[in-house]
Design a protein around this motif. Structure first.
Motif, short mmCIF file in Angstrom:
data_model
loop_
_atom_site.label_atom_id
_atom_site.label_comp_id
_atom_site.label_asym_id
_atom_site.label_seq_id
_atom_site.Cartn_x
_atom_site.Cartn_y
_atom_site.Cartn_z
N SER A 60 14.69 -11.62 26.66
CA SER A 60 15.40 -11.58 25.39
C SER A 60 14.49 -11.20 24.21
N ALA A 61 13.22 -11.01 24.47
CA ALA A 61 12.28 -10.65 23.40
C ALA A 61 12.45 -9.18 23.01
N GLU A 62 12.15 -8.88 21.75
CA GLU A 62 12.11 -7.48 21.32
C GLU A 62 10.76 -6.87 21.62
N LYS A 63 9.69 -7.66 21.36
CA LYS A 63 8.32 -7.19 21.56
C LYS A 63 7.53 -8.27 22.29
N MET A 64 6.58 -7.83 23.11
CA MET A 64 5.76 -8.78 23.83
C MET A 64 4.37 -8.18 24.04
N ILE A 65 3.34 -8.99 23.82
CA ILE A 65 1.97 -8.57 24.08
C ILE A 65 1.42 -9.46 25.18
N GLU A 72 12.52 -1.48 31.05
CA GLU A 72 13.85 -0.96 31.38
C GLU A 72 14.94 -1.73 30.64
N LYS A 73 14.68 -3.00 30.31
CA LYS A 73 15.63 -3.83 29.56
C LYS A 73 15.45 -3.65 28.05
N LYS A 96 3.32 -4.45 25.39
CA LYS A 96 1.98 -3.88 25.21
C LYS A 96 0.96 -4.84 25.81
N PHE A 97 -0.23 -4.32 26.08
CA PHE A 97 -1.33 -5.13 26.57
C PHE A 97 -2.42 -5.16 25.50
#
Length: 133
Positions: A66-71, A96-97, A102-103
């Motif tokens: 459900s997150a928009e962005k994730m690091i 895909e979702k 990003k890393f």
């Protein structure tokens, strides 16, 4: 009296010095502090405050999808476990979702500088989502 042995030894020594410099810079410590500082407890240690919140695997999966962005900040554990392929598959599914994944790679994460970059590339993680911290 072997010039090749002397040259190889000099290269190994200089690469060790460069690695030591990179690691000290990443830890915000001087080389003298790393070598002579030991692991003594600091007198100005901060008190840990707050409470922790436990979660489940299902809740963590829901939060990620459900997150928009994730690091993702991988470390030594990913390298030791050989989990780069599993993480790459997870990232592929999240992207895909529609999750912007990003890393963030710490300069000395893993056993040596650049190790996690190589592991992620090996697993097919696109270069454009891998950033140095």
């Amino acid at each position: 009296n072997n010039d090749l042995l002397t040259t190889v030894g000099a290269l190994i020594g200089s690469s060790g010095a460069i690695l030591s410099y990179i690691m000290c810079k990443a830890m915000n410590r001087s080389l003298a502090n790393v070598i002579l500082g030991g692991i003594a407890e600091s007198s100005n240690a901060q008190k840990v405050e707050g409470v922790h919140q436990e979660t489940s695997v299902a809740d963590a999966a829901d939060l990620m999808t459900s997150a928009e962005k994730m690091i993702i900040v991988p470390g030594y554990g990913l390298a030791v476990a050989g989990a780069q392929y599993t993480v790459a598959d997870m990232v592929r599914m999240l992207r895909e979702k529609g999750v912007d994944v990003k890393f963030g790679i710490h300069p000395v994460a893993g056993r040596m500088p650049g190790q996690l970059n190589v592991l992620l590339a090996e697993a097919g993680v696109p270069y454009d989502i891998v950033f140095e911290m």
